[in-house]
Motif scaffolding. Structure first.
Motif, PDB file in Angstrom:
ATOM      1  N   VAL A  58      -3.974  -8.704  -8.297  1.00 31.21           N
ATOM      2  CA  VAL A  58      -3.795  -7.400  -7.642  1.00 31.21           C
ATOM      3  C   VAL A  58      -4.147  -7.499  -6.162  1.00 31.21           C
ATOM      4  O   VAL A  58      -3.466  -6.929  -5.300  1.00 31.21           O
ATOM      5  N   GLY A  59      -5.225  -8.231  -5.853  1.00 29.58           N
ATOM      6  CA  GLY A  59      -5.615  -8.409  -4.453  1.00 29.58           C
ATOM      7  C   GLY A  59      -4.547  -9.129  -3.651  1.00 29.58           C
ATOM      8  O   GLY A  59      -4.331  -8.819  -2.472  1.00 29.58           O
ATOM      9  N   ALA A  60      -3.846 -10.088  -4.277  1.00 26.15           N
ATOM     10  CA  ALA A  60      -2.767 -10.779  -3.582  1.00 26.15           C
ATOM     11  C   ALA A  60      -1.629  -9.817  -3.258  1.00 26.15           C
ATOM     12  O   ALA A  60      -1.046  -9.866  -2.168  1.00 26.15           O
ATOM     13  N   ALA A  61      -1.317  -8.934  -4.206  1.00 30.67           N
ATOM     14  CA  ALA A  61      -0.265  -7.945  -3.965  1.00 30.67           C
ATOM     15  C   ALA A  61      -0.656  -6.992  -2.835  1.00 30.67           C
ATOM     16  O   ALA A  61       0.167  -6.654  -1.983  1.00 30.67           O
ATOM     17  N   ILE A  62      -1.902  -6.570  -2.832  1.00 30.06           N
ATOM     18  CA  ILE A  62      -2.376  -5.686  -1.755  1.00 30.06           C
ATOM     19  C   ILE A  62      -2.324  -6.405  -0.415  1.00 30.06           C
ATOM     20  O   ILE A  62      -1.919  -5.833   0.607  1.00 30.06           O
ATOM     21  N   LEU A  63      -2.717  -7.682  -0.405  1.00 24.15           N
ATOM     22  CA  LEU A  63      -2.696  -8.473   0.829  1.00 24.15           C
ATOM     23  C   LEU A  63      -1.286  -8.574   1.390  1.00 24.15           C
ATOM     24  O   LEU A  63      -1.063  -8.378   2.600  1.00 24.15           O
ATOM     25  N   ILE A  64      -0.323  -8.862   0.529  1.00 26.08           N
ATOM     26  CA  ILE A  64       1.069  -9.000   0.986  1.00 26.08           C
ATOM     27  C   ILE A  64       1.597  -7.683   1.534  1.00 26.08           C
ATOM     28  O   ILE A  64       2.199  -7.630   2.610  1.00 26.08           O
ATOM     29  N   ALA A  65       1.360  -6.594   0.798  1.00 19.40           N
ATOM     30  CA  ALA A  65       1.850  -5.288   1.239  1.00 19.40           C
ATOM     31  C   ALA A  65       1.116  -4.797   2.476  1.00 19.40           C
ATOM     32  O   ALA A  65       1.705  -4.120   3.330  1.00 19.40           O
ATOM     33  N   PHE A  66      -0.159  -5.127   2.582  1.00 16.69           N
ATOM     34  CA  PHE A  66      -0.959  -4.658   3.717  1.00 16.69           C
ATOM     35  C   PHE A  66      -0.428  -5.210   5.036  1.00 16.69           C
ATOM     36  O   PHE A  66      -0.350  -4.493   6.044  1.00 16.69           O
ATOM     37  N   PHE A  67      -0.041  -6.484   5.050  1.00 19.41           N
ATOM     38  CA  PHE A  67       0.374  -7.118   6.303  1.00 19.41           C
ATOM     39  C   PHE A  67       1.871  -7.019   6.547  1.00 19.41           C
ATOM     40  O   PHE A  67       2.358  -7.524   7.555  1.00 19.41           O
ATOM     41  N   THR A  68       2.606  -6.398   5.629  1.00 19.64           N
ATOM     42  CA  THR A  68       4.026  -6.164   5.871  1.00 19.64           C
ATOM     43  C   THR A  68       4.167  -4.945   6.781  1.00 19.64           C
ATOM     44  O   THR A  68       3.599  -3.895   6.495  1.00 19.64           O
ATOM     45  N   PRO A  69       4.887  -5.054   7.917  1.00 22.00           N
ATOM     46  CA  PRO A  69       4.959  -3.921   8.844  1.00 22.00           C
ATOM     47  C   PRO A  69       5.469  -2.660   8.141  1.00 22.00           C
ATOM     48  O   PRO A  69       6.390  -2.741   7.324  1.00 22.00           O
ATOM     49  N   PHE A 120      12.485   4.630  -2.591  1.00 23.33           N
ATOM     50  CA  PHE A 120      11.748   5.893  -2.616  1.00 23.33           C
ATOM     51  C   PHE A 120      10.581   5.872  -1.632  1.00 23.33           C
ATOM     52  O   PHE A 120      10.231   6.899  -1.042  1.00 23.33           O
ATOM     53  N   PHE A 121       9.971   4.693  -1.470  1.00 27.38           N
ATOM     54  CA  PHE A 121       8.852   4.564  -0.540  1.00 27.38           C
ATOM     55  C   PHE A 121       9.309   4.394   0.912  1.00 27.38           C
ATOM     56  O   PHE A 121       8.473   4.351   1.815  1.00 27.38           O
ATOM     57  N   ASP A 122      10.616   4.250   1.135  1.00 28.79           N
ATOM     58  CA  ASP A 122      11.124   4.094   2.499  1.00 28.79           C
ATOM     59  C   ASP A 122      11.249   5.457   3.144  1.00 28.79           C
ATOM     60  O   ASP A 122      12.341   6.017   3.297  1.00 28.79           O
ATOM     61  N   ARG A 123      10.141   6.019   3.540  1.00 31.64           N
ATOM     62  CA  ARG A 123      10.080   7.322   4.194  1.00 31.64           C
ATOM     63  C   ARG A 123       9.046   7.232   5.302  1.00 31.64           C
ATOM     64  O   ARG A 123       8.228   6.300   5.345  1.00 31.64           O
ATOM     65  N   CYS A 124       9.055   8.200   6.171  1.00 26.63           N
ATOM     66  CA  CYS A 124       8.169   8.154   7.349  1.00 26.63           C
ATOM     67  C   CYS A 124       6.702   8.022   6.946  1.00 26.63           C
ATOM     68  O   CYS A 124       5.957   7.226   7.526  1.00 26.63           O
ATOM     69  N   TRP A 125       6.281   8.811   5.961  1.00 20.90           N
ATOM     70  CA  TRP A 125       4.850   8.818   5.601  1.00 20.90           C
ATOM     71  C   TRP A 125       4.425   7.452   5.078  1.00 20.90           C
ATOM     72  O   TRP A 125       3.362   6.940   5.446  1.00 20.90           O
ATOM     73  N   CYS A 126       5.234   6.838   4.239  1.00 22.89           N
ATOM     74  CA  CYS A 126       4.864   5.536   3.655  1.00 22.89           C
ATOM     75  C   CYS A 126       4.975   4.415   4.675  1.00 22.89           C
ATOM     76  O   CYS A 126       4.072   3.574   4.801  1.00 22.89           O
ATOM     77  N   ASN A 127       6.091   4.376   5.407  1.00 21.08           N
ATOM     78  CA  ASN A 127       6.319   3.274   6.335  1.00 21.08           C
ATOM     79  C   ASN A 127       5.441   3.340   7.570  1.00 21.08           C
ATOM     80  O   ASN A 127       5.336   2.352   8.310  1.00 21.08           O
ATOM     81  N   SER A 128       4.814   4.472   7.833  1.00 21.60           N
ATOM     82  CA  SER A 128       3.950   4.608   9.016  1.00 21.60           C
ATOM     83  C   SER A 128       2.486   4.363   8.717  1.00 21.60           C
ATOM     84  O   SER A 128       1.658   4.439   9.630  1.00 21.60           O
ATOM     85  N   SER A 129       2.133   4.086   7.451  1.00 27.96           N
ATOM     86  CA  SER A 129       0.725   3.838   7.067  1.00 27.96           C
ATOM     87  C   SER A 129      -0.186   4.957   7.564  1.00 27.96           C
ATOM     88  O   SER A 129      -1.236   4.718   8.170  1.00 27.96           O
ATOM     89  N   VAL A 130       0.245   6.191   7.299  1.00 25.32           N
ATOM     90  CA  VAL A 130      -0.503   7.357   7.788  1.00 25.32           C
ATOM     91  C   VAL A 130      -1.906   7.384   7.192  1.00 25.32           C
ATOM     92  O   VAL A 130      -2.881   7.697   7.887  1.00 25.32           O
ATOM     93  N   PHE A 131      -2.028   7.044   5.943  1.00 24.29           N
ATOM     94  CA  PHE A 131      -3.335   7.089   5.287  1.00 24.29           C
ATOM     95  C   PHE A 131      -4.325   6.156   5.968  1.00 24.29           C
ATOM     96  O   PHE A 131      -5.516   6.473   6.085  1.00 24.29           O
ATOM     97  N   TYR A 132      -3.855   5.016   6.439  1.00 21.74           N
ATOM     98  CA  TYR A 132      -4.734   3.993   7.031  1.00 21.74           C
ATOM     99  C   TYR A 132      -4.900   4.194   8.540  1.00 21.74           C
ATOM    100  O   TYR A 132      -6.005   4.091   9.068  1.00 21.74           O
ATOM    101  N   LEU A 133      -3.800   4.487   9.252  1.00 20.96           N
ATOM    102  CA  LEU A 133      -3.842   4.566  10.714  1.00 20.96           C
ATOM    103  C   LEU A 133      -4.160   5.959  11.242  1.00 20.96           C
ATOM    104  O   LEU A 133      -4.537   6.096  12.410  1.00 20.96           O
ATOM    105  N   GLY A 134      -4.004   6.980  10.412  1.00 23.59           N
ATOM    106  CA  GLY A 134      -4.319   8.334  10.860  1.00 23.59           C
ATOM    107  C   GLY A 134      -3.417   8.804  11.985  1.00 23.59           C
ATOM    108  O   GLY A 134      -2.189   8.695  11.923  1.00 23.59           O
ATOM    109  N   LYS A 135      -4.007   9.301  13.060  1.00 24.09           N
ATOM    110  CA  LYS A 135      -3.230   9.849  14.178  1.00 24.09           C
ATOM    111  C   LYS A 135      -2.502   8.763  14.961  1.00 24.09           C
ATOM    112  O   LYS A 135      -1.642   9.066  15.798  1.00 24.09           O
ATOM    113  N   HIS A 136      -2.851   7.500  14.739  1.00 22.39           N
ATOM    114  CA  HIS A 136      -2.183   6.401  15.433  1.00 22.39           C
ATOM    115  C   HIS A 136      -1.051   5.815  14.597  1.00 22.39           C
ATOM    116  O   HIS A 136      -0.561   4.717  14.891  1.00 22.39           O
TER     117      HIS A 136
END
Length: 579
Positions: A418-429, A516-532
């Motif tokens: 699971v950590g490997a999957a998170i790592l791959i998704a985390f660093f994908t723009p 389905f995940f190809d939307r502004c909220w998901c692709n912008s990492s709003v949860f992690y980056l916040g206002k940035h």
């Protein structure tokens, strides 16, 4: 206004909804670069604002909502079918190779959902089964009495069954001591020697998963990466399900005796040839005395111990503690008989010890006696002037060390994949915790939580069996009653969460492949980056090159943890049995 004009007006009013429902980020970025949405909001792929909007390769989350909308990209069947068949379908097919064998279809379905919903629990039960087999072989290894080797094999095979040991009426003593019961031990070993092991379909499913994983990993590194294929890429999906491969291979190697009907028939057949001692010293068939047997399957244990009754191997977590205590009962009986035989004490104490020959170390005549003598032969010898008041642990020996080691192996495999999957998704723009990586994180957390709930439930269920003696009667206390109630609540909660988690991870993969995940909220990492938060749309060669390290690291992490877990299981499989 005519009615058809009203219908036409209604249909026209729905058109904006259809436009908002799907977006095209490449077209959206083109419009932003052309200045159609102003000169503010363009960034590079690291989130820094660009001075010239025409050079933007990404846009801020706020601009993304305005320029592109809140919807997702349209569903692309070609991308979905390729990614689904390459990354997810082989694993779903591999689920069919898991061992089931329960006596009801519902239990088999629940066991499948438990496995998919909590790989931690699946790995824990597998590791626990292997550790139990290794422990029992070491536990019985110092003993030197007829049928010890068969006893280890039988008790280890009964890990998938809720069985009980009856010590009263000298049933257990007779089964161990009397030479007439040698056939019981040898025949039961044969009748339990059915296996859930390698088959053509199992090998094909495993090879399909391995080959598909290798090919798709190589293709993902060598293929052309675009915005659409980058977000729908199944690298993370292949890693998050990789735990299933060592689980299936491990069970196939163990060959658990999980067919309830066959185990029941094997014990029933063996118990028809069991003998018990009599007061006059002449053994008689146990069926002539009563319906009780020394070792038999337990029935009607109640709702508290329901999981113990299901023979699917994933429920071995629930049988861990009662199985250990049942093994201890048999071990102590064999140990006392072995100790007495080592000092040449025959069962019929007034008689002389008769020497055996090359083929029979203990002469059968030394193992015969009256009912009282046979019962006394497996009881501890009390020295004159001393008393035997030491009670046995009600949890069993070595349970803590096996629990901790099995827990470590289970968490190691779960969070390695699971950590490997998170790592791959985390660093994908765009980098960060977003819909994809967040889905994997939720899956891992719930998987661990389900394991905690069900492991705790099994401990409480075992504690609920503790009784106190009061005026010759055994009674439950208030704490044991509450323990039973909480055991049921935690078990049901854990199963519900596991079922939801199993559905959740499959849906998350389908959402990823289906855009389905190809939307502004998901692709912008709003949860992690916040206002940035910003959305990377134009993936450059440098971005693709930068993905090699986390992708290679993720593949290495998931594969390495799966291989190490399976290696640890293989080290403990097939321990040396007593002579």
């Amino acid at each position: 206004m005519p009615s058809y004009f009203k219908v036409y007006a209604c249909l026209c009013s729905l058109l904006p909804i259809g436009v908002v429902a799907t977006v095209d980020f490449n077209t959206c970025l083109r419009q932003v670069r052309n200045g159609e949405w102003g000169s503010i909001g363009g960034t590079d792929n690291t989130g820094h604002r660009v001075s010239n909007i025409s050079e933007a390769t990404a846009i801020t989350y706020d601009l993304c909502l305005v320029a592109c909308g809140a919807g997702s990209e349209p569903f692309d069947w070609n991308i979905f079918s390729q990614q689904f068949s390459a990354w997810l379908l082989p694993y779903l097919a591999l689920v069919s190779q898991l061992p089931f064998g329960a006596n009801s279809r519902l239990d088999n379905i629940v066991s499948m959902l438990l496995t998919m919903g909590s790989p931690t629990l699946a790995a824990y039960s597998l590791a626990l089964t292997v550790l139990n087999g290794h422990w029992i072989a070491q536990r019985f290894s110092p003993l030197n009495y007829p049928n010890v080797r068969n006893a280890v094999r039988i008790l280890s095979s009964l890990q998938q069954a809720s069985f009980q040991v009856t010590r009263d009426e000298a049933l257990l003593a007779s089964l161990i001591v009397l030479p007439e019961n040698d056939e019981w031990w040898s025949e039961l070993v044969i009748w339990l020697n059915f296996v859930h092991t390698w088959s053509i379909s199992a090998v094909a499913s495993i090879l399909w998963v391995i080959i598909a994983y290798v090919f798709t990993v190589v293709d993902s590194f060598s293929g052309v990466v675009t915005y659409s294929t980058l977000n729908a890429n199944g690298q993370a999906v292949g890693s998050i399900f990789l735990w299933l491969l060592p689980i299936v291979v491990g069970w196939l190697q163990l060959s658990p005796k999980c067919d309830y009907d066959r185990v029941q028939q094997a014990l029933k057949r063996a118990n028809t040839i069991a003998y018990v001692a009599t007061p006059d010293g002449k053994p008689t068939p146990a069926s002539d005395i009563s319906g009780k047997r020394a070792i038999s399957l337990q029935r009607g244990a109640g709702e508290i111990h329901r999981d113990e009754q299901s023979s699917a191997p994933i429920y071995n977590y629930a049988r861990f503690l009662p199985w250990t205590l049942a093994v201890e009962d048999v071990y102590h009986a064999f140990r006392e008989a072995s100790d007495k035989s080592e000092t040449h004490q025959p069962v019929d104490s007034p008689s002389e010890w008769e020497k055996g020959d090359r083929n029979t170390r203990i002469c059968p005549q030394n193992r015969r006696g009256s009912l009282a003598q046979v019962a006394a032969y497996i009881k501890p010898t009390v020295e004159p002037g001393t008393s035997y008041a030491k009670g046995r642990s009600r949890w069993g020996p070595g349970v803590l060390s096996r629990f901790l080691l099995a827990s470590f192996l289970a968490l190691f495999l779960t969070w390695g994949t699971v950590g490997a999957a998170i790592l791959i998704a985390f660093f994908t723009p765009t980098k960060g915790i977003a819909c994809r990586s967040g889905s994997y994180l939720i899956y891992g957390i719930i998987s661990t939580l389900v394991w905690i709930l069900l492991a705790t439930s099994s401990a409480l269920a075992h504690y609920s069996t503790f009784t106190v003696s009061f005026k010759g009667r055994y009674m439950h206390t208030k704490s044991t009653r509450w323990a039973g109630i909480f055991a049921i609540i935690l078990r049901r909660l854990g199963k519900v969460l596991a079922s939801i988690n199993a559905v959740w991870i499959v849906l998350a993969c389908l959402f990823q492949f289906g855009s389905f995940f190809d939307r502004c909220w998901c692709n912008s990492s709003v949860f992690y980056l916040g206002k940035h938060a910003y959305n990377v749309i134009d993936v450059t060669r440098d971005d693709v090159a930068a993905l090699n390290e986390p992708w290679i690291g993720g593949v290495a992490l998931a594969s390495g943890c799966a291989i190490l877990f399976l290696g640890g299981v293989n080290v403990l499989i097939n321990p040396a049995l007593p002579d």
